[in-house]
Design a protein around this motif. Structure first.
Motif, short mmCIF file in Angstrom:
data_model
loop_
_atom_site.label_atom_id
_atom_site.label_comp_id
_atom_site.label_asym_id
_atom_site.label_seq_id
_atom_site.Cartn_x
_atom_site.Cartn_y
_atom_site.Cartn_z
N ARG A 1 0.71 -1.13 0.28
CA ARG A 1 -0.21 0.31 -0.06
C ARG A 1 0.94 1.62 0.20
O ARG A 1 2.26 0.96 -0.26
N GLU B 1 0.92 4.06 2.19
CA GLU B 1 1.00 4.52 3.35
C GLU B 1 2.00 3.58 3.75
O GLU B 1 2.73 4.21 4.50
N GLU B 2 2.89 3.30 3.35
CA GLU B 2 3.75 1.59 4.03
C GLU B 2 4.81 1.88 2.99
O GLU B 2 6.36 2.14 3.42
N THR C 1 5.79 6.75 4.30
CA THR C 1 6.56 7.24 5.31
C THR C 1 8.57 7.12 4.82
O THR C 1 8.30 7.75 5.12
#
Lengths: 165, 755
Positions: free
Chosen positions: B746, B748-749, B752
């Motif tokens: 994903r 979001e992984e 960051t």
């Protein structure tokens, strides 16, 4: 409570008596008018299997109430070929193997016909992929679908130019 | 080049193929592009009613009440089927007659064992009335806390995994393998529950006539369905006629008859009229199977030369609280890479879902993405190019059994795929490449493999007085192209051109073709057709060769060749006679013969039989947003004889798209509080759309396999997923330097880690 609407479906004017206001265009076609070529994959406007043309515009017929389309001109997959002569999009889907199980195919073809009419993709494969993305194909026949739309677009454009020349 | 079919077990009937190998378009193509292909739910027998299932919105507990009266008051509602009001069954749907008679919910009690389980069926004159009636039932529940996820309970060792495979396999000395390693990797990967989501929802139109039952319903295994339905209803399987000419996709979910299909049959029994029952899309997330979630730990050891010393693959998998299907995820490590020590082990956890089932490449797909990721991690730990690392660990024999491969052109797959992709230019380290727009570019690869299976199937061949042929087999076309490929095989089996034969299929009154699964249908039914054709040709020869009036008289010893509707003497091809002439002289309107296709146990005990491939992927990642786009996929596959290159390419493309989807898109998200699936619809359960799919390239590497079956077919339906999922995941790592071990990957992984 009886409602009557008139629809021109694949060129034929039909008076339709509806006893139930909840009937969608998709269920009207499939369950009451014996036009089962249009498919129901999700009934929520998410898969595109039910794509038809209403007044020339492609829509998800599962999200359209029949009653609200009184007087509309409707084209379904059954109204695309001329007798035994396939529409250029239909022929291109066969030639490029743009389907496997065939369940999404009527929707893909109607969407492709709509897209070519809209003229918003032209011969750009990226645009074709984007503009055909409302029609899911779980078998993954997308390469063939894109090629078929591009070829049909080219053939139809050439034919149009020949006619106007 | 025209391929030749060699009737190896009966050299008297050597024949030359003309249809096999041709890239024909689909024989059902016109029907499918004109809307005339009739799928189950397109049938409307007179007097048909509509049944709609009411489903549970809790995952565990009991139904305390249903407002049946309110539903029945609704205009058009005819009846409501509930645990208290339903036809009697001859067999308990929870009885476990065999491991593959999966338990189903047929309103046998008020118990709820998963969300979306059927709790009642409303039958009405119209679909609208039935739908409204189901909503009016307003169920009330006694709710118990749902068990969700891989840590829901105490894990246990399953008795078997997959179709009777041992849950644990140990080859060599595991401890010694670890001791011999100079490099160790230890990583854990998670794969989510996935749902087949064939475009056609499960559907049935059921018509009773006394104790005979006529069904329009999609089936990947009509004879098995007849047996199961007959057992539950207490009627002979022969009383059940199934019509399944087209499946709108199956992928395993239509392999066995499901609970909802049975409910449609029961509803028709209850009201004494034909009934149509079609699942809503959301209702497909429960009673019709899914791919179980897995957590896989892979510990690998390698020596200084980059040679594997040990593969230790452990998988935790989920199954339902009430039945047993165990995704054989770790078994993917049995065959691919040579290692002196290999251990695969499974443990299971029971959760409150419908029972998982076979989903396209069951075990191979889940295991492959973990194994191919782990191999990629080890290659990097050793400082070796991932392709070079795979070649150093190339399995010359099947690692866990020591058997030779019946054929294995994987080296050619690696070489040709890598060349087409341009793999040689790949930098070893990650995050080295950018495109002209500043996107991070990554290249990854994976090895594909799938066993070459054979089930059992039958066919009947007929030669008619006019010399034309008929081939019959109750095969199943779910989009893979059985109508077309089996017609091609039939033509060659009968020694006729395509236009001179009729291929009948898709109904249960034809010879049992077994199950369309395991990528084995073309091989199995193809072999049956091949043998039926040989048998009917042999009968023709028996008519002609002892007959002095035939130009073939006396050819018995030398044998005959069947070609283009004629038998030719093998020792003098100028002497021939047409099928029609042979039958006319014999005064026969037609002759027929049957054939069976099945695995050869002797060959199977000597050889390991697998298809192989190599997949190369390019992805681009937005360095600020983390958005991932697959931009190129190249797959090279060796899968024995290719019956129809056009359809095979489509199958492989489709499989590769499933692999891409596995890596980047699809996941059923569970609500841990309720046990419900949060995204049980096609907008939020992401399957790839056209724009997600990059330009793809498929290479089929020639492979002649004399051992797998008479035609040398290995099957291509599932292999495309394997390798592809790992290739895409490895490309994401190569683009970003971030190793995501929970799939799908994903944004979001990544986001960051990128910033």
């Amino acid at each position: 409570m009886n409602h009557s609407i008139s629809l021109t479906i694949n060129g034929v004017l039909r008076e339709v008596a509806l006893a139930d206001p909840r009937v969608t265009l998709l269920d009207l076609l499939r369950e009451r008018l014996d036009l089962t070529g249009t498919k129901k994959g999700c009934d929520r406007g998410q898969c595109g299997a039910c794509t038809i043309l209403v007044d020339g515009r492609r829509i998800n017929s599962c999200l359209a109430l029949a009653l609200s389309h009184d007087g509309a001109e409707i084209t379904t997959i059954e109204g695309v070929a001329r007798g035994d002569q396939l529409h250029p999009v239909q022929a291109a889907f066969i030639a490029h193997d743009g389907f496997q199980c065939g369940f999404c195919t009527p929707g893909q073809i109607m969407s492709a016909i709509g897209l070519i009419e809209e003229g918003q993709a032209g011969d750009d494969p990226e645009r074709v992929r984007e503009c055909m993305s409302g029609n899911l194909c779980r078998c993954g026949a997308y390469s063939g679908i894109t090629e078929a739309v591009l070829e049909a677009h080219a053939n139809m454009t050439a034919a149009k130019q020949r006619r106007s020349a | 080049m025209t391929p030749e079919i060699n009737l190896t077990r009966d050299p008297a009937h050597l024949r030359h193929g003309s249809s096999i190998g041709q890239p024909l378009t689909r024989t059902d193509g016109v029907l499918k592009v004109t809307g005339k292909a009739r799928y189950a739910a397109d049938n409307h027998p007179p007097g048909m009613l509509y049944a709609v299932i009411a489903t549970s919105c809790i995952a565990r507990g009991r139904v305390k009440s249903l407002d049946v009266a309110a539903a029945k008051r609704h205009p058009g509602v005819v009846d409501v089927m509930t645990p208290a009001h339903k036809p009697e069954l001859a067999e308990d749907p929870d009885a476990k007659g065999n491991p593959f008679a999966f338990r189903m919910e047929l309103l046998q009690s008020d118990e709820v064992r998963y969300a979306n389980q059927a709790i009642a069926v409303v039958i009405a004159e119209t679909l609208e009335a039935a739908t409204e009636g189901a909503a009016l039932l307003s169920p009330r529940y006694q709710v118990e806390i749902a068990r969700v996820g891989l840590d829901a309970g105490e894990p246990y060792a399953p008795p078997v995994v997959g179709i009777g495979n041992p849950a644990e396999v140990v080859h060599g000395e595991i401890d010694a393998g670890f001791a011999a390693a100079s490099k160790l990797t230890d990583a854990t990967y998670e794969t989510p529950a996935q749902y087949h989501n064939a475009m056609e929802p499960h559907a049935i139109v059921a018509v009773w006539d006394g104790d005979k039952l006529f069904l329009d319903t999609p089936s990947q295994g009509m004879a098995i369905a007849q047996g199961r339905i007959g057992g539950l209803l207490g009627i002979p399987p022969g009383n059940i006629h199934i019509n399944s000419p087209f499946l709108g996709g199956g992928f395993g979910s239509k392999g066995l008859v499901s609970g909802p299909q049975m409910l449609g049959i029961m509803a028709a029994r209850l009201v004494g009229r034909p009934v149509n029952l079609v699942l809503r899309r959301s209702q497909m997330y429960g009673p019709v199977g899914h791919r179980a979630s897995t957590r896989q730990r892979l510990r690998l050891g390698a020596d200084d030369a980059g040679v594997l010393t040990v593969i230790d693959h452990h998988a935790r998998i989920t199954t339902s609280s009430f039945d047993d299907f165990y995704e054989p995820a770790a078994d993917a490590s049995h065959t691919l890479y040579a290692s002196p020590a290999i251990r695969t082990a499974h443990e299971a956890v029971r959760v409150d879902t419908g029972t998982p089932l076979f989903m396209r490449a069951p075990g191979e797909a889940t295991g492959s993405i973990a194994l191919e990721s782990a191999i990629d991690e080890m290659a990097f730990a050793c400082g070796i190019d991932p392709l070079d690392f795979r070649l150093r660990n190339y399995a010359e024999v099947e690692p866990t059994t020591g058997k030779p491969f019946s054929s294995k052109a994987l080296r050619q797959c690696y070489a040709r795929g890598a060349e087409r992709f341009g793999w040689a230019r790949r930098p070893l380290a990650p995050r080295q490449m950018r495109d002209e727009n500043g996107f991070l570019v990554g290249w990854g690869m994976g090895t594909a493999t799938f066993p070459a299976l054979m089930f059992q199937g039958n066919a009947r061949a007929v030669i008619r007085a006019d010399g034309s042929g008929v081939m019959e087999s109750g095969a199943h076309d779910m989009g893979q192209g059985a109508w077309t490929a089996l017609t091609q095989i039939s033509a060659d089996a009968l020694g006729l051109d395509l236009g001179e034969i009729t291929f009948r299929s898709g109904t249960s009154d034809l010879p049992d073709a077994g199950i369309a699964g395991g990528s084995a249908h073309t091989a199995t039914v193809g072999a049956a057709i091949h043998n039926a054709g040989a048998a009917v040709i042999a009968r023709l020869a028996e008519l002609a060769t002892p007959d002095e009036r035939s130009p073939l008289f006396g050819a018995g010893n030398a044998g005959v060749v069947a070609r283009q509707g004629r038998l030719h003497r093998r020792d003098d091809e100028t002497r021939s006679e047409s099928y029609a002439e042979i039958l006319a002289r014999a005064g026969l309107a037609e002759i027929d013969a049957s054939g069976t296709g099945a695995a050869d146990p002797a060959a199977q005990s000597h050889y390991a039989m697998h298809a192989h491939g190599a997949v190369f992927a390019e992805v681009k990642v937005d360095p600020e947003l983390g958005q991932i786009r697959a931009t190129r996929l190249v797959g090279a596959f060796a899968a024995g004889r290719i019956i129809n290159p056009r359809l095979v390419q489509s199958q492989l493309f489709g499989g590769m798209i499933w692999g891409l989807s596995f890596a980047l898109h699809e996941e059923a998200v569970m609500d841990h509080r309720s046990g419900r699936i949060l995204n049980a619809n096609l907008a939020e359960y992401h399957v790839p759309v056209n724009a997600d799919v990059p330009p793809m390239d498929v290479i089929t590497v020639d492979e002649h396999d004399p051992h797998v079956n008479a035609l040398g077919i290995k099957g291509v339906g599932e292999i495309g997923i394997t390798g592809s999922a790992g290739a895409v995941a490895n490309a994401v790592w190569h683009a970003t330097g971030i190793r995501v071990r929970r799939f799908p990957i994903r944004i979001e992984e990544l986001v960051t880690g990128l910033s």
